[in-house]
Design a protein around this motif. Structure first.
Motif, PDB file in Angstrom:
ATOM      1  N   MET A   1       0.855  -1.196   0.000  1.00 38.62           N
ATOM      2  CA  MET A   1       0.000   0.000   0.000  1.00 38.62           C
ATOM      3  C   MET A   1       0.891   1.246   0.000  1.00 38.62           C
ATOM      4  N   PRO A   2       1.634   1.472  -1.060  1.00 37.50           N
ATOM      5  CA  PRO A   2       2.575   2.609  -1.056  1.00 37.50           C
ATOM      6  C   PRO A   2       1.835   3.933  -1.048  1.00 37.50           C
ATOM      7  N   PRO A   3       2.446   4.971  -0.445  1.00 36.28           N
ATOM      8  CA  PRO A   3       1.803   6.292  -0.458  1.00 36.28           C
ATOM      9  C   PRO A   3       1.710   6.811  -1.896  1.00 36.28           C
ATOM     10  N   MET A   4       0.790   7.720  -2.110  1.00 36.75           N
ATOM     11  CA  MET A   4       0.617   8.274  -3.454  1.00 36.75           C
ATOM     12  C   MET A   4       1.892   8.945  -3.939  1.00 36.75           C
ATOM     13  N   GLU A   5       2.592   9.594  -2.993  1.00 34.02           N
ATOM     14  CA  GLU A   5       3.828  10.272  -3.375  1.00 34.02           C
ATOM     15  C   GLU A   5       4.939   9.810  -2.441  1.00 34.02           C
ATOM     16  N   SER A   6       5.877   9.022  -2.969  1.00 38.54           N
ATOM     17  CA  SER A   6       6.964   8.503  -2.130  1.00 38.54           C
ATOM     18  C   SER A   6       8.134   9.483  -2.100  1.00 38.54           C
ATOM     19  N   ALA A   7       9.013   9.259  -1.135  1.00 37.14           N
ATOM     20  CA  ALA A   7      10.202  10.113  -1.026  1.00 37.14           C
ATOM     21  C   ALA A   7      11.029  10.023  -2.306  1.00 37.14           C
ATOM     22  N   ILE A   8      11.137   8.828  -2.857  1.00 33.94           N
ATOM     23  CA  ILE A   8      11.938   8.652  -4.074  1.00 33.94           C
ATOM     24  C   ILE A   8      11.306   9.402  -5.240  1.00 33.94           C
ATOM     25  N   GLY A   9       9.985   9.367  -5.291  1.00 30.39           N
ATOM     26  CA  GLY A   9       9.287  10.105  -6.344  1.00 30.39           C
ATOM     27  C   GLY A   9       9.562  11.595  -6.255  1.00 30.39           C
ATOM     28  N   LYS A  10       9.529  12.119  -5.022  1.00 31.81           N
ATOM     29  CA  LYS A  10       9.811  13.550  -4.833  1.00 31.81           C
ATOM     30  C   LYS A  10      11.249  13.876  -5.242  1.00 31.81           C
ATOM     31  N   ALA A  11      12.168  13.001  -4.804  1.00 31.04           N
ATOM     32  CA  ALA A  11      13.582  13.231  -5.125  1.00 31.04           C
ATOM     33  C   ALA A  11      13.775  13.220  -6.635  1.00 31.04           C
ATOM     34  N   ALA A  12      13.051  12.324  -7.305  1.00 26.53           N
ATOM     35  CA  ALA A  12      13.191  12.222  -8.759  1.00 26.53           C
ATOM     36  C   ALA A  12      12.782  13.517  -9.439  1.00 26.53           C
ATOM     37  N   VAL A  13      11.724  14.135  -8.908  1.00 29.57           N
ATOM     38  CA  VAL A  13      11.266  15.401  -9.487  1.00 29.57           C
ATOM     39  C   VAL A  13      12.361  16.459  -9.337  1.00 29.57           C
ATOM     40  N   ILE A  14      12.989  16.479  -8.142  1.00 29.64           N
ATOM     41  CA  ILE A  14      14.061  17.455  -7.897  1.00 29.64           C
ATOM     42  C   ILE A  14      15.210  17.222  -8.881  1.00 29.64           C
ATOM     43  N   MET A  15      15.602  15.961  -9.022  1.00 24.10           N
ATOM     44  CA  MET A  15      16.711  15.630  -9.920  1.00 24.10           C
ATOM     45  C   MET A  15      16.391  16.046 -11.352  1.00 24.10           C
ATOM     46  N   GLN A  16      15.151  15.787 -11.732  1.00 22.77           N
ATOM     47  CA  GLN A  16      14.759  16.107 -13.103  1.00 22.77           C
ATOM     48  C   GLN A  16      14.828  17.610 -13.354  1.00 22.77           C
ATOM     49  N   ARG A  17      14.394  18.382 -12.340  1.00 25.44           N
ATOM     50  CA  ARG A  17      14.440  19.844 -12.493  1.00 25.44           C
ATOM     51  C   ARG A  17      15.877  20.318 -12.588  1.00 25.44           C
ATOM     52  N   LEU A  18      16.741  19.737 -11.744  1.00 28.64           N
ATOM     53  CA  LEU A  18      18.154  20.131 -11.766  1.00 28.64           C
ATOM     54  C   LEU A  18      18.759  19.860 -13.132  1.00 28.64           C
ATOM     55  N   GLU A  19      18.423  18.699 -13.666  1.00 29.95           N
ATOM     56  CA  GLU A  19      18.978  18.310 -14.954  1.00 29.95           C
ATOM     57  C   GLU A  19      18.439  19.211 -16.067  1.00 29.95           C
ATOM     58  N   HIS A  20      17.198  19.593 -15.897  1.00 30.79           N
ATOM     59  CA  HIS A  20      16.538  20.388 -16.929  1.00 30.79           C
ATOM     60  C   HIS A  20      17.005  21.839 -16.932  1.00 30.79           C
ATOM     61  N   ASP A  21      17.178  22.407 -15.736  1.00 35.07           N
ATOM     62  CA  ASP A  21      17.553  23.829 -15.646  1.00 35.07           C
ATOM     63  C   ASP A  21      19.066  24.005 -15.696  1.00 35.07           C
ATOM     64  N   GLN A  22      19.641  23.818 -16.840  1.00 29.79           N
ATOM     65  CA  GLN A  22      21.089  23.955 -17.010  1.00 29.79           C
ATOM     66  C   GLN A  22      21.464  25.429 -17.075  1.00 29.79           C
ATOM     67  N   MET A  23      22.738  25.709 -16.860  1.00 27.98           N
ATOM     68  CA  MET A  23      23.233  27.062 -17.076  1.00 27.98           C
ATOM     69  C   MET A  23      22.994  27.412 -18.547  1.00 27.98           C
ATOM     70  N   LYS A  24      22.715  28.644 -18.766  1.00 27.63           N
ATOM     71  CA  LYS A  24      22.479  29.100 -20.135  1.00 27.63           C
ATOM     72  C   LYS A  24      23.765  28.927 -20.962  1.00 27.63           C
ATOM     73  N   PRO A  25      23.687  28.322 -22.140  1.00 25.28           N
ATOM     74  CA  PRO A  25      24.935  28.148 -22.901  1.00 25.28           C
ATOM     75  C   PRO A  25      25.456  29.490 -23.411  1.00 25.28           C
ATOM     76  N   MET A  26      26.748  29.644 -23.375  1.00 22.45           N
ATOM     77  CA  MET A  26      27.343  30.897 -23.850  1.00 22.45           C
ATOM     78  C   MET A  26      28.777  30.631 -24.301  1.00 22.45           C
ATOM     79  N   ILE A  27      29.254  31.538 -25.103  1.00 23.57           N
ATOM     80  CA  ILE A  27      30.630  31.401 -25.573  1.00 23.57           C
ATOM     81  C   ILE A  27      31.479  32.429 -24.844  1.00 23.57           C
ATOM     82  N   THR A  28      32.311  31.949 -23.956  1.00 28.15           N
ATOM     83  CA  THR A  28      33.135  32.855 -23.157  1.00 28.15           C
ATOM     84  C   THR A  28      34.326  33.329 -23.999  1.00 28.15           C
ATOM     85  N   PRO A  29      34.970  34.388 -23.572  1.00 27.10           N
ATOM     86  CA  PRO A  29      36.137  34.875 -24.323  1.00 27.10           C
ATOM     87  C   PRO A  29      37.199  33.785 -24.503  1.00 27.10           C
TER      88      PRO A  29
END
Ligand SMILES: [Zn+2]
Length: 367
Positions: free
Chosen positions: A282-310
């Motif tokens: 009877m797992p909870p609707m939202e598990s700790a691993i599920g929450k962590a996965a969302v965080i990881m996905q956001r981190l992976e998705h929100d990359q630094m803006k690409p740029m060409i440095t000097p």
């Protein structure tokens, strides 16, 4: 209608002419093809043998700081001493925190600030390959040809501590990071002394022994040592940069020697996620691993803006001359084609890393 078409077409042609002019006048460095003759490999060169011998010493630094096997570090200390007696006789040698090694070759002009070259004796663990290491069979200091040895594991063609010299290569954990540099430095200093070539500045070599686990006992203590002696350096050369084999840099059809001029910063974050316990049936609707996965996905998705440095631009200027016309066009017309260039660069892991930077540290973008 006809007139409008004509204007659009004219503008388009003008644009193409501008792009072409910019491409052909961009100050790409000329690369002398005579310098890319390939490698001349001497198997029985004594320097190669000394390096190979150093690779055989398993100076592994593991995660638990201070818990690693120091006897191997005693061994490499002895090994360097017996391999380069001239250096020990002609330099000021200091052991910092027992395993940190510092050499000072006195220059002829004491009014100049010294320069410092760094390396480290430790290597990261080899994974599971050491179990099947067949090191003894491989290295031969004499003239005899190398016996081909079958792969010792999935990941290693030769044992990680074999120091195998085969196929025009030298194999071993730490061959690149950083015993290669360590032995190159020792060979260079040895040659300076042997040829009685004394440079103007004092030259320091400093080798840490726990770089792979943070450098607190090695590099940090060596820095303290220099500080306590009030030594300021004119330049410090650390690890970074390799000779990348043909094909490693997209668009370049030859080996590329890259020089590390800057280091990316890093951030380690510990994320704790709490969730409700419960029975697997009877797992909870939202598990700790599920929450962590969302965080990881956001981190992976929100990359630094690409740029060409000097610095990256400078890299392009240096090597772009041997790139294809299309790439050269992109580099020399960043005012228009930067998005195209960036989309190309972000397709590949290593070039993607080059263009993802924290823009707070980029002067160009800040303006
Ligand atoms: Zn390293």
């Amino acid at each position: 209608m006809k007139k409008l078409l004509f204007i659009i077409l004219s503008l388009f042609i003008i644009l193409i002419i501008i792009i072409l002019i910019k491409t052909f006048t961009y100050p790409f460095k000329k690369i002398n093809s005579a310098t890319s003759q390939g490698w001349k490999f001497v198997k029985n060169d004594s320097a190669v043998q000394r390096f190979s011998g150093g690779l055989k010493i398993p100076t592994v630094s593991s995660g638990e700081l201070g818990k690693f096997d120091y006897s191997t570090f005693d061994t490499i200390k002895e090994y360097l001493k017996t391999s380069y007696p001239l250096i020990y006789e002609n330099t000021e040698f200091t052991e910092v925190n027992k395993y940190g090694l510092v050499f000072k070759l006195k220059g002829s002009n004491p009014s100049l600030d010294p320069i410092l070259f760094l390396s480290h004796t430790d290597v990261v663990p080899p994974g599971d390959a050491d179990i099947k290491d067949k090191s003894e069979n491989i290295f031969r200091p004499d003239d005899k040809p190398m016996t081909p040895v079958s792969k010792v594991s999935e990941d290693w063609d030769f044992g990680p501590f074999s120091g195998a010299v085969a196929n025009g290569r030298i194999y071993g954990r730490g061959a690149i990071d950083m015993k290669g540099m360590l032995f190159s430095l020792m060979e260079s200093m040895n040659n300076l002394i042997k040829n009685k070539h004394i440079p103007q500045r004092d030259i320091y070599l400093a080798f840490g022994f726990d770089e792979e686990v943070g450098g607190q006992q090695g590099a940090a203590k060596i820095a303290e040592y220099f500080k306590s002696k009030n030594i300021n350096f004119d330049a410090v050369y650390d690890e970074g940069g390799l000779i990348l084999e043909k094909g490693s840099v997209a668009g370049i059809d030859s080996d590329v020697a890259v020089i590390g001029c800057a280091e990316k910063g890093f951030l380690s974050v510990k994320i704790k996620v709490k969730g409700l316990g419960g029975h697997a049936s009877m797992p909870p609707m939202e598990s700790a691993i599920g929450k962590a996965a969302v965080i990881m996905q956001r981190l992976e998705h929100d990359q630094m803006k690409p740029m060409i440095t000097p610095l990256i631009n400078q890299f392009f200027t240096n090597i772009g001359g041997s790139m294809s016309f299309v790439n050269r066009m992109g580099i020399s017309n960043q005012w228009l084609l930067k998005p195209v260039l960036l989309s190309q660069l972000t397709k590949n892991n290593s070039t993607n890393a080059l263009v993802r930077n924290d823009n707070r540290f980029n002067d160009d973008e800040r303006k």
